[in-house]
Design a protein around this motif. Sequence first.
Motif, PDB file in Angstrom:
ATOM      1  N   UNK A   3       0.818  -1.195   0.000  1.00 19.68           N
ATOM      2  CA  UNK A   3       0.000   0.000   0.000  1.00 19.68           C
ATOM      3  C   UNK A   3       0.847   1.238   0.000  1.00 19.68           C
ATOM      4  N   UNK A   4       0.302   2.294  -0.594  1.00 18.87           N
ATOM      5  CA  UNK A   4       1.054   3.533  -0.689  1.00 18.87           C
ATOM      6  C   UNK A   4       0.979   4.353   0.570  1.00 18.87           C
ATOM      7  N   UNK A   5       0.015   4.059   1.463  1.00 17.31           N
ATOM      8  CA  UNK A   5      -0.127   4.830   2.684  1.00 17.31           C
ATOM      9  C   UNK A   5      -0.043   3.896   3.877  1.00 17.31           C
ATOM     10  N   UNK A   6       1.063   3.975   4.601  1.00 17.85           N
ATOM     11  CA  UNK A   6       1.241   3.182   5.805  1.00 17.85           C
ATOM     12  C   UNK A   6       1.609   4.132   6.927  1.00 17.85           C
ATOM     13  N   UNK A   7       0.615   4.605   7.628  1.00 20.79           N
ATOM     14  CA  UNK A   7       0.843   5.613   8.661  1.00 20.79           C
ATOM     15  C   UNK A   7      -0.065   5.282   9.822  1.00 20.79           C
ATOM     16  N   UNK A   8       0.503   4.930  10.957  1.00 23.39           N
ATOM     17  CA  UNK A   8      -0.292   4.491  12.083  1.00 23.39           C
ATOM     18  C   UNK A   8      -1.062   5.654  12.683  1.00 23.39           C
ATOM     19  N   UNK A   9      -2.333   5.420  12.976  1.00 29.29           N
ATOM     20  CA  UNK A   9      -3.171   6.473  13.519  1.00 29.29           C
ATOM     21  C   UNK A   9      -2.798   6.757  14.969  1.00 29.29           C
ATOM     22  N   UNK A  10      -2.499   5.706  15.715  1.00 25.58           N
ATOM     23  CA  UNK A  10      -2.196   5.877  17.121  1.00 25.58           C
ATOM     24  C   UNK A  10      -0.743   6.294  17.299  1.00 25.58           C
ATOM     25  N   UNK A  11      -0.522   7.428  17.924  1.00 21.96           N
ATOM     26  CA  UNK A  11       0.818   7.922  18.186  1.00 21.96           C
ATOM     27  C   UNK A  11       1.047   7.942  19.690  1.00 21.96           C
ATOM     28  N   UNK A  12       2.246   7.621  20.104  1.00 18.11           N
ATOM     29  CA  UNK A  12       2.576   7.577  21.517  1.00 18.11           C
ATOM     30  C   UNK A  12       3.100   8.938  21.950  1.00 18.11           C
ATOM     31  N   UNK A  13       2.465   9.563  22.899  1.00 15.75           N
ATOM     32  CA  UNK A  13       2.899  10.860  23.401  1.00 15.75           C
ATOM     33  C   UNK A  13       3.955  10.656  24.478  1.00 15.75           C
ATOM     34  N   UNK A 179       0.702  16.830   0.338  1.00 17.82           N
ATOM     35  CA  UNK A 179       0.336  15.418   0.406  1.00 17.82           C
ATOM     36  C   UNK A 179       1.166  14.599   1.376  1.00 17.82           C
ATOM     37  N   UNK A 180       2.361  15.053   1.707  1.00 21.09           N
ATOM     38  CA  UNK A 180       3.176  14.324   2.664  1.00 21.09           C
ATOM     39  C   UNK A 180       4.524  13.906   2.119  1.00 21.09           C
ATOM     40  N   UNK A 181       5.102  12.892   2.752  1.00 18.09           N
ATOM     41  CA  UNK A 181       6.439  12.413   2.394  1.00 18.09           C
ATOM     42  C   UNK A 181       6.302  11.075   1.669  1.00 18.09           C
ATOM     43  N   UNK A 182       6.805  11.016   0.448  1.00 16.07           N
ATOM     44  CA  UNK A 182       6.781   9.798  -0.362  1.00 16.07           C
ATOM     45  C   UNK A 182       8.121   9.081  -0.179  1.00 16.07           C
ATOM     46  N   UNK A 183       8.056   7.778   0.063  1.00 13.34           N
ATOM     47  CA  UNK A 183       9.262   6.996   0.323  1.00 13.34           C
ATOM     48  C   UNK A 183       9.424   5.943  -0.766  1.00 13.34           C
ATOM     49  N   UNK A 184      10.622   5.879  -1.330  1.00 14.59           N
ATOM     50  CA  UNK A 184      10.958   4.938  -2.390  1.00 14.59           C
ATOM     51  C   UNK A 184      12.130   4.085  -1.942  1.00 14.59           C
ATOM     52  N   UNK A 185      12.206   2.852  -2.474  1.00 16.32           N
ATOM     53  CA  UNK A 185      13.335   2.000  -2.115  1.00 16.32           C
ATOM     54  C   UNK A 185      14.526   2.276  -3.025  1.00 16.32           C
ATOM     55  N   UNK A 191       7.172   2.750  -1.952  1.00 21.10           N
ATOM     56  CA  UNK A 191       6.801   1.728  -0.970  1.00 21.10           C
ATOM     57  C   UNK A 191       5.821   2.235   0.084  1.00 21.10           C
ATOM     58  N   UNK A 192       5.825   3.529   0.380  1.00 21.85           N
ATOM     59  CA  UNK A 192       4.834   4.056   1.319  1.00 21.85           C
ATOM     60  C   UNK A 192       4.806   5.577   1.264  1.00 21.85           C
ATOM     61  N   UNK A 193       3.737   6.123   1.815  1.00 24.85           N
ATOM     62  CA  UNK A 193       3.588   7.565   1.926  1.00 24.85           C
ATOM     63  C   UNK A 193       3.192   7.907   3.345  1.00 24.85           C
ATOM     64  N   UNK A 194       3.782   8.949   3.884  1.00 29.48           N
ATOM     65  CA  UNK A 194       3.338   9.503   5.164  1.00 29.48           C
ATOM     66  C   UNK A 194       2.412  10.660   4.813  1.00 29.48           C
ATOM     67  N   UNK A 195       1.107  10.473   4.875  1.00 32.70           N
ATOM     68  CA  UNK A 195       0.158  11.460   4.362  1.00 32.70           C
ATOM     69  C   UNK A 195      -0.129  12.578   5.367  1.00 32.70           C
TER      70      UNK A 195
END
Length: 261
Positions: A3-13, A179-185, A191-195
Amino acid sequence: MKGSVLWLILLIALPSLAQQKINTIETVDNIVYATVDRPGDVYLVLKNGQIQKFDKNGKLLVATKREEIPTLFDPRDGARLFAYYRKPQQYDYYNPSFETTASFRIDPAFAIDPWLICPSGDHKLWLLDAADHSLKKLNARHTEVEVEISIDSTLIGDATAFTTMRDYQGFVFLLHPEKGIYIFNSLGKHIRTIPEKGIQHFNFLGEELYFLRGDELLFFNLFSAENRRVPLEGNANMVVLTDERMFVAGPRKLDIFEFRP
Protein backbone atom coordinates in the motif's frame (compact mmCIF):
# COMPACT_ATOMS: atom_id res chain seq x y z
CA MET A 1 3.69 -4.34 4.01
CA LYS A 2 1.80 -3.17 0.97
CA GLY A 3 0.00 0.00 0.00
CA SER A 4 1.05 3.53 -0.69
CA VAL A 5 -0.13 4.83 2.68
CA LEU A 6 1.24 3.18 5.81
CA TRP A 7 0.84 5.61 8.66
CA LEU A 8 -0.29 4.49 12.08
CA ILE A 9 -3.17 6.47 13.52
CA LEU A 10 -2.20 5.88 17.12
CA LEU A 11 0.82 7.92 18.19
CA ILE A 12 2.58 7.58 21.52
CA ALA A 13 2.90 10.86 23.40
CA LEU A 14 6.16 11.23 25.31
CA PRO A 15 7.42 13.94 27.67
CA SER A 16 8.41 17.29 26.22
CA LEU A 17 11.79 17.60 24.53
CA ALA A 18 12.54 20.91 26.20
CA GLN A 19 15.83 20.82 28.12
CA GLN A 20 18.46 23.31 29.20
CA LYS A 21 19.07 26.08 26.69
CA ILE A 22 22.72 26.54 25.74
CA ASN A 23 22.66 29.48 23.36
CA THR A 24 20.57 31.68 21.09
CA ILE A 25 21.86 32.86 17.71
CA GLU A 26 20.30 35.95 16.13
CA THR A 27 20.48 36.11 12.31
CA VAL A 28 20.54 39.12 9.98
CA ASP A 29 17.86 37.67 7.71
CA ASN A 30 15.18 35.00 7.76
CA ILE A 31 16.28 31.37 8.07
CA VAL A 32 15.25 29.48 4.94
CA TYR A 33 16.72 26.13 5.92
CA ALA A 34 18.51 24.53 8.87
CA THR A 35 20.29 21.20 8.87
CA VAL A 36 23.13 19.29 10.55
CA ASP A 37 26.07 17.21 9.38
CA ARG A 38 26.99 13.83 10.80
CA PRO A 39 29.54 15.17 13.32
CA GLY A 40 26.84 17.44 14.78
CA ASP A 41 27.57 20.94 13.43
CA VAL A 42 24.54 22.99 12.36
CA TYR A 43 24.11 24.95 9.12
CA LEU A 44 21.77 27.86 8.42
CA VAL A 45 20.78 28.98 4.92
CA LEU A 46 19.49 32.55 5.04
CA LYS A 47 17.19 34.40 2.68
CA ASN A 48 19.99 36.78 1.65
CA GLY A 49 22.11 33.88 0.35
CA GLN A 50 24.34 33.40 3.37
CA ILE A 51 25.24 29.91 4.51
CA GLN A 52 26.56 29.74 8.06
CA LYS A 53 28.11 26.87 9.98
CA PHE A 54 28.08 26.69 13.80
CA ASP A 55 29.41 24.15 16.23
CA LYS A 56 27.08 22.35 18.64
CA ASN A 57 27.31 25.24 21.14
CA GLY A 58 26.58 28.00 18.63
CA LYS A 59 30.09 29.21 17.84
CA LEU A 60 30.30 30.50 14.25
CA LEU A 61 32.87 28.40 12.41
CA VAL A 62 32.59 29.66 8.84
CA ALA A 63 30.21 31.61 6.62
CA THR A 64 29.81 32.33 2.94
CA LYS A 65 27.38 34.18 0.71
CA ARG A 66 26.05 32.95 -2.62
CA GLU A 67 24.22 34.90 -5.29
CA GLU A 68 21.47 32.32 -5.29
CA ILE A 69 19.89 30.33 -2.46
CA PRO A 70 20.54 26.60 -2.98
CA THR A 71 17.48 24.66 -4.07
CA LEU A 72 18.82 21.81 -1.95
CA PHE A 73 21.68 21.88 0.54
CA ASP A 74 23.09 18.78 2.24
CA PRO A 75 26.24 19.03 4.40
CA ARG A 76 26.48 15.22 4.57
CA ASP A 77 29.55 14.24 6.64
CA GLY A 78 30.81 17.81 6.92
CA ALA A 79 33.82 17.14 4.70
CA ARG A 80 32.13 17.30 1.28
CA LEU A 81 29.08 19.53 1.29
CA PHE A 82 26.51 19.34 -1.52
CA ALA A 83 24.43 22.15 -3.02
CA TYR A 84 22.03 22.01 -5.97
CA TYR A 85 20.91 25.12 -7.85
CA ARG A 86 17.90 24.58 -10.10
CA LYS A 87 18.06 27.76 -12.19
CA PRO A 88 21.51 27.11 -13.73
CA GLN A 89 21.02 23.31 -13.42
CA GLN A 90 24.23 23.02 -11.47
CA TYR A 91 25.43 21.17 -8.40
CA ASP A 92 28.50 22.05 -6.38
CA TYR A 93 30.63 20.41 -3.73
CA TYR A 94 32.20 22.55 -0.98
CA ASN A 95 34.94 21.76 1.50
CA PRO A 96 34.47 22.56 5.24
CA SER A 97 35.58 26.15 4.56
CA PHE A 98 32.83 26.56 1.92
CA GLU A 99 35.35 26.68 -0.90
CA THR A 100 34.06 25.12 -4.11
CA THR A 101 36.01 21.95 -4.83
CA ALA A 102 33.93 20.74 -7.79
CA SER A 103 31.10 22.11 -9.88
CA PHE A 104 29.01 20.28 -12.45
CA ARG A 105 26.25 21.08 -14.92
CA ILE A 106 23.54 18.47 -15.34
CA ASP A 107 23.96 16.63 -18.61
CA PRO A 108 20.79 17.17 -20.73
CA ALA A 109 21.07 13.52 -21.77
CA PHE A 110 20.07 12.53 -18.23
CA ALA A 111 16.86 14.54 -17.92
CA ILE A 112 14.52 16.80 -19.86
CA ASP A 113 13.50 18.97 -16.93
CA PRO A 114 15.60 18.25 -13.82
CA TRP A 115 13.61 19.33 -10.78
CA LEU A 116 15.44 17.96 -7.74
CA ILE A 117 18.82 16.31 -7.26
CA CYS A 118 20.29 14.84 -4.09
CA PRO A 119 23.51 12.92 -3.36
CA SER A 120 23.59 9.17 -2.77
CA GLY A 121 26.97 8.20 -1.40
CA ASP A 122 30.10 9.83 -2.74
CA HIS A 123 29.64 9.48 -6.48
CA LYS A 124 25.97 8.89 -7.14
CA LEU A 125 22.91 11.11 -7.41
CA TRP A 126 19.16 10.77 -7.41
CA LEU A 127 17.38 12.97 -9.95
CA LEU A 128 13.68 13.76 -10.31
CA ASP A 129 12.69 14.71 -13.87
CA ALA A 130 9.56 16.88 -13.88
CA ALA A 131 8.98 16.32 -17.59
CA ASP A 132 8.10 12.62 -17.35
CA HIS A 133 7.92 12.10 -13.55
CA SER A 134 10.90 9.76 -13.71
CA LEU A 135 13.19 9.02 -10.79
CA LYS A 136 16.75 8.20 -11.80
CA LYS A 137 19.87 7.13 -9.99
CA LEU A 138 22.96 8.43 -11.74
CA ASN A 139 26.54 7.28 -11.44
CA ALA A 140 28.26 10.61 -11.85
CA ARG A 141 31.73 9.04 -12.05
CA HIS A 142 30.80 6.82 -14.98
CA THR A 143 28.11 9.12 -16.43
CA GLU A 144 25.51 6.40 -16.57
CA VAL A 145 21.95 5.83 -15.35
CA GLU A 146 21.83 2.89 -12.91
CA VAL A 147 18.13 3.08 -12.02
CA GLU A 148 15.25 4.68 -13.90
CA ILE A 149 11.59 4.35 -13.04
CA SER A 150 8.51 6.42 -13.87
CA ILE A 151 6.41 7.49 -10.89
CA ASP A 152 2.68 7.07 -11.44
CA SER A 153 1.34 10.57 -12.11
CA THR A 154 -1.94 9.64 -10.39
CA LEU A 155 0.08 9.05 -7.24
CA ILE A 156 1.98 12.32 -7.11
CA GLY A 157 0.13 14.70 -9.43
CA ASP A 158 2.52 17.43 -10.57
CA ALA A 159 6.16 16.58 -9.84
CA THR A 160 7.02 20.27 -9.54
CA ALA A 161 5.09 20.33 -6.26
CA PHE A 162 7.92 18.42 -4.57
CA THR A 163 10.15 20.76 -2.57
CA THR A 164 12.99 18.53 -1.39
CA MET A 165 14.56 15.11 -1.87
CA ARG A 166 16.85 13.08 0.41
CA ASP A 167 18.68 9.75 0.32
CA TYR A 168 18.98 7.94 3.65
CA GLN A 169 19.44 4.35 4.82
CA GLY A 170 18.81 2.97 1.33
CA PHE A 171 15.59 4.93 0.82
CA VAL A 172 14.69 8.01 -1.23
CA PHE A 173 12.36 10.62 0.24
CA LEU A 174 10.34 13.24 -1.65
CA LEU A 175 8.44 15.96 0.19
CA HIS A 176 5.09 17.20 -1.13
CA PRO A 177 3.86 19.93 1.28
CA GLU A 178 0.21 19.23 0.45
CA LYS A 179 0.34 15.42 0.41
CA GLY A 180 3.18 14.32 2.66
CA ILE A 181 6.44 12.41 2.39
CA TYR A 182 6.78 9.80 -0.36
CA ILE A 183 9.26 7.00 0.32
CA PHE A 184 10.96 4.94 -2.39
CA ASN A 185 13.34 2.00 -2.11
CA SER A 186 16.82 1.73 -3.62
CA LEU A 187 15.32 0.64 -6.96
CA GLY A 188 13.09 3.70 -7.16
CA LYS A 189 9.89 1.80 -6.30
CA HIS A 190 7.32 3.65 -4.21
CA ILE A 191 6.80 1.73 -0.97
CA ARG A 192 4.83 4.06 1.32
CA THR A 193 3.59 7.57 1.93
CA ILE A 194 3.34 9.50 5.16
CA PRO A 195 0.16 11.46 4.36
CA GLU A 196 0.67 14.56 6.48
CA LYS A 197 -0.33 17.90 4.97
CA GLY A 198 1.75 20.97 5.69
CA ILE A 199 5.19 19.44 6.27
CA GLN A 200 7.85 22.00 5.37
CA HIS A 201 10.97 20.16 6.47
CA PHE A 202 12.05 16.71 7.64
CA ASN A 203 15.22 15.09 8.87
CA PHE A 204 16.59 11.86 10.32
CA LEU A 205 17.92 10.61 13.64
CA GLY A 206 19.15 7.03 13.71
CA GLU A 207 16.45 4.81 12.23
CA GLU A 208 13.76 7.48 12.51
CA LEU A 209 12.47 10.19 10.22
CA TYR A 210 11.04 13.19 12.06
CA PHE A 211 9.18 16.37 11.19
CA LEU A 212 7.48 19.29 12.91
CA ARG A 213 3.70 19.43 13.22
CA GLY A 214 2.40 22.37 15.19
CA ASP A 215 3.90 22.19 18.68
CA GLU A 216 5.17 18.62 18.46
CA LEU A 217 7.71 16.48 16.66
CA LEU A 218 6.45 13.34 14.93
CA PHE A 219 8.85 10.40 14.56
CA PHE A 220 8.47 7.54 12.08
CA ASN A 221 10.68 4.45 12.30
CA LEU A 222 11.87 3.55 8.80
CA PHE A 223 12.08 -0.17 9.49
CA SER A 224 9.26 -0.95 11.92
CA ALA A 225 6.84 1.79 10.74
CA GLU A 226 6.16 2.60 14.40
CA ASN A 227 5.38 6.19 15.29
CA ARG A 228 5.76 8.42 18.27
CA ARG A 229 5.21 12.07 18.99
CA VAL A 230 7.01 14.39 21.36
CA PRO A 231 5.56 17.75 22.49
CA LEU A 232 7.69 20.88 22.18
CA GLU A 233 7.64 23.94 24.37
CA GLY A 234 7.25 27.23 22.50
CA ASN A 235 6.93 27.93 18.79
CA ALA A 236 9.31 26.77 16.06
CA ASN A 237 9.53 27.01 12.29
CA MET A 238 12.03 24.17 12.04
CA VAL A 239 13.74 21.68 14.38
CA VAL A 240 16.87 19.59 13.78
CA LEU A 241 18.35 17.05 16.18
CA THR A 242 21.64 15.35 16.92
CA ASP A 243 22.58 12.88 19.65
CA GLU A 244 23.52 15.86 21.83
CA ARG A 245 21.60 18.91 20.66
CA MET A 246 18.20 20.19 19.62
CA PHE A 247 18.32 23.21 17.29
CA VAL A 248 15.06 25.15 17.14
CA ALA A 249 14.85 27.69 14.32
CA GLY A 250 12.53 30.68 14.31
CA PRO A 251 12.31 33.29 11.58
CA ARG A 252 15.52 35.09 12.64
CA LYS A 253 16.98 33.10 15.50
CA LEU A 254 18.28 29.67 16.41
CA ASP A 255 17.89 28.33 19.94
CA ILE A 256 20.24 25.54 21.01
CA PHE A 257 19.25 23.06 23.72
CA GLU A 258 20.84 20.05 25.32
CA PHE A 259 19.23 16.86 24.03
CA ARG A 260 19.32 13.17 24.75
CA PRO A 261 17.40 10.87 22.36
